[in-house]
Design an enzyme around this catalytic site. Structure first.
Site, PDB file in Angstrom:
ATOM      1  N   GLY A  46     -19.296  31.306 -30.804  1.00  0.00           N
ATOM      2  CA  GLY A  46     -20.694  31.101 -30.446  1.00  0.00           C
ATOM      3  C   GLY A  46     -21.342  32.439 -30.165  1.00  0.00           C
ATOM      4  O   GLY A  46     -20.656  33.434 -29.880  1.00  0.00           O
ATOM      5  N   GLN A  51     -27.447  37.953 -26.333  1.00  0.00           N
ATOM      6  CA  GLN A  51     -26.292  38.820 -26.559  1.00  0.00           C
ATOM      7  C   GLN A  51     -26.561  39.873 -27.636  1.00  0.00           C
ATOM      8  O   GLN A  51     -25.825  40.851 -27.745  1.00  0.00           O
ATOM      9  CB  GLN A  51     -25.064  37.993 -26.966  1.00  0.00           C
ATOM     10  N   CYS A 101     -15.751  36.173 -23.566  1.00  0.00           N
ATOM     11  CA  CYS A 101     -17.139  36.360 -23.980  1.00  0.00           C
ATOM     12  C   CYS A 101     -17.234  37.621 -24.827  1.00  0.00           C
ATOM     13  O   CYS A 101     -16.656  38.650 -24.465  1.00  0.00           O
ATOM     14  CB  CYS A 101     -18.020  36.480 -22.743  1.00  0.00           C
ATOM     15  N   LEU A 102     -17.969  37.522 -25.936  1.00  0.00           N
ATOM     16  CA  LEU A 102     -18.131  38.689 -26.811  1.00  0.00           C
ATOM     17  C   LEU A 102     -18.846  39.823 -26.084  1.00  0.00           C
ATOM     18  O   LEU A 102     -18.700  40.987 -26.464  1.00  0.00           O
ATOM     19  CB  LEU A 102     -18.916  38.306 -28.072  1.00  0.00           C
ATOM     20  N   HIS A 143     -21.354  27.336 -22.395  1.00  0.00           N
ATOM     21  CA  HIS A 143     -21.241  28.795 -22.306  1.00  0.00           C
ATOM     22  C   HIS A 143     -22.495  29.445 -22.913  1.00  0.00           C
ATOM     23  O   HIS A 143     -23.073  30.373 -22.332  1.00  0.00           O
ATOM     24  CB  HIS A 143     -19.969  29.229 -23.044  1.00  0.00           C
ATOM     25  N   GLU A 144     -22.921  28.943 -24.076  1.00  0.00           N
ATOM     26  CA  GLU A 144     -24.089  29.544 -24.745  1.00  0.00           C
ATOM     27  C   GLU A 144     -25.387  29.206 -24.005  1.00  0.00           C
ATOM     28  O   GLU A 144     -26.284  30.051 -23.902  1.00  0.00           O
ATOM     29  CB  GLU A 144     -24.163  29.097 -26.204  1.00  0.00           C
ATOM     30  N   HIS A 147     -25.877  31.648 -21.338  1.00  0.00           N
ATOM     31  CA  HIS A 147     -26.392  32.945 -21.795  1.00  0.00           C
ATOM     32  C   HIS A 147     -27.916  32.950 -21.843  1.00  0.00           C
ATOM     33  O   HIS A 147     -28.546  33.979 -21.613  1.00  0.00           O
ATOM     34  CB  HIS A 147     -25.850  33.273 -23.190  1.00  0.00           C
TER      35      HIS A 147
HETATM   36 NI    NI Z   1     -20.434  34.696 -23.970  1.00  0.00          NI
END
Ligand code: NI
Length: 174
Positions: A46, A51, A101-102, A143-144, A147
């Site tokens: 995702g 991000q 998380c990226l 999670h998204e 963000h």
């Molecule tokens: Ni993340």
């Protein structure tokens, strides 16, 4: 398409509450394509617009469900694009899982999430739709969604740890 830079917590944009996308424009379509490419290049499941330093309520996800029986091949991955998503319903039941998380590379954490969630959003053609997700897909969506409000998994985690070199990254990195 372009591979975009994924920002980390030292960039304050990651912590900002994102604003709604005012319109589904061709430029937004380009951003969506770039986000899909960026998510795949980073091997994430995702990616939310904040991000990649765009303060917009938009995320993409790509996830293949688990195989029905152990040892079998799972279903092919499905791509999700949610513009201006809103939570319609969440389950009372909570489940713990491991996330990364990226935007926080090299770390993982134990996070409690709702087992199921129903979202409404616009698709790429600006058509409204609803989607109900359970299990890992519900976790990805939560999670998204976080963000979009500047919330990171480390804010919710009961435990956070640094991944060792040989340690496998968690299944959810978004
Ligand atoms: Ni993340």
């Amino acid at each position: 398409m372009a591979n975009l830079e994924i920002i980390t917590p030292d960039n304050p944009l990651l912590r900002r509450k994102a604003r709604k996308a005012p319109q589904v424009t061709p430029e937004l379509g380009t951003l969506i394509d770039d986000m899909i490419e960026t998510m795949r290049a980073a091997q994430g499941v995702g990616l939310a617009a904040p991000q990649v330093a765009r303060s917009l309520r938009l995320f993409v996800a790509e996830y293949a469900g688990p195989p029905e029986n152990e040892g079998e091949q799972g279903p092919p991955p499905r791509l999700y694009v949610l513009i201006n998503p809103e939570t319609v319903r969440i389950s009372d039941e909570m489940v713990e899982g491991t996330e990364g998380c990226l935007s926080i590379p090299g770390y993982a954490g134990t996070v409690e999430r709702h087992e199921a969630i129903t979202l409404k959003a616009l698709d790429r053609q600006a058509r409204p739709f609803r989607i109900k997700a359970k299990g890992w897909l519900a976790r990805i969506f939560q999670h998204e969604m976080d963000h979009l409000d500047g919330v990171l998994f480390i804010d919710r985690a009961s435990r956070v740890w640094r991944l060792e070199d040989e340690e496998e990254a968690p299944r959810l990195v978004g």
